[in-house]
Design an enzyme around this catalytic site. Structure first.
Site, short mmCIF file in Angstrom:
data_model
loop_
_atom_site.label_atom_id
_atom_site.label_comp_id
_atom_site.label_asym_id
_atom_site.label_seq_id
_atom_site.Cartn_x
_atom_site.Cartn_y
_atom_site.Cartn_z
CB VAL A 151 -0.93 0.00 1.23
CG1 VAL A 151 -1.81 1.24 1.26
CG2 VAL A 151 -1.79 -1.27 1.25
N PRO A 152 1.16 1.81 -1.16
CG PRO A 152 0.99 2.60 -3.35
CD PRO A 152 0.38 1.63 -2.38
CB CYS A 153 2.08 5.23 2.74
SG CYS A 153 3.25 4.10 3.48
CG HIS A 154 6.68 4.49 -1.34
ND1 HIS A 154 5.97 3.31 -1.18
CD2 HIS A 154 7.04 4.55 -2.64
CE1 HIS A 154 5.92 2.69 -2.35
NE2 HIS A 154 6.56 3.42 -3.25
#
Length: 170
Positions: A130-133
């Site tokens: 889950v690409p919070c970056h």
């Protein structure tokens, strides 16, 4: 059912992958800001050849080799309704692209939710997948990453096109 976990190597340090009832519930970096202090919450060690661990380890390794842009894993992150909505928006951010906290807040219907979006983003329990970056500050700066800004910088650089691929039509 009780959670179980495996630890997988990565270029940004060990990743602890936790699953419960056949779905990934956490992917934590070894020095993540919100990593549980009580590691018993990860449950017993699992056989890394069992699902969904085998798929998660394989897909993360492919991602780090630039062979995978999207993850196809069963996910079950624990969070309230607002956090779930934010994490769904995170999963929709395309590989190699970024967005801002404000843009996510506007997508939720209220630009004043940017700080709450940042809180949910920072507490995303399934890093990388889950690409919070991919969420950056309104001015384009790298801000707030529970895994540390060096890791965020690494992940965003990993997703940039290789110089030989940039702008090529064939």
């Amino acid at each position: 059912m009780t959670p179980r976990h495996v630890v997988a190597p990565s270029p940004i340090g060990e990743l602890t992958i936790v699953a419960e009832e056949g779905a990934i519930t956490r992917v934590h970096m070894d020095a993540a800001k919100y990593r549980p202090s009580d590691l018993a919450r990860y449950g017993e060690p699992a056989d890394p050849t069992e699902e969904p661990f085998a798929s998660a380890v394989r897909q993360l390794a492919e991602y780090f080799r630039r062979e995978r842009r999207d993850f196809d894993l069963p996910l079950a992150p624990a969070g309230d309704d607002f956090a779930q909505r934010v994490w769904a928006l995170l999963r929709a951010i395309p590989y190699g692209e970024t967005t801002t906290y404000g843009a996510l807040a506007r997508a939720l219907g209220d630009r004043n939710l940017a700080q709450a979006v940042g809180h949910a983003n920072g507490h995303n329990p399934i890093a990388i997948v889950v690409p919070c970056h991919r969420v950056i500050g309104a001015d384009g700066s790298l801000v707030g990453y529970a895994g540390g800004l060096d890791r965020k910088r690494f992940l965003l650089a990993l997703e940039e096109p290789l110089p030989d691929d940039a702008g090529r039509l064939f």
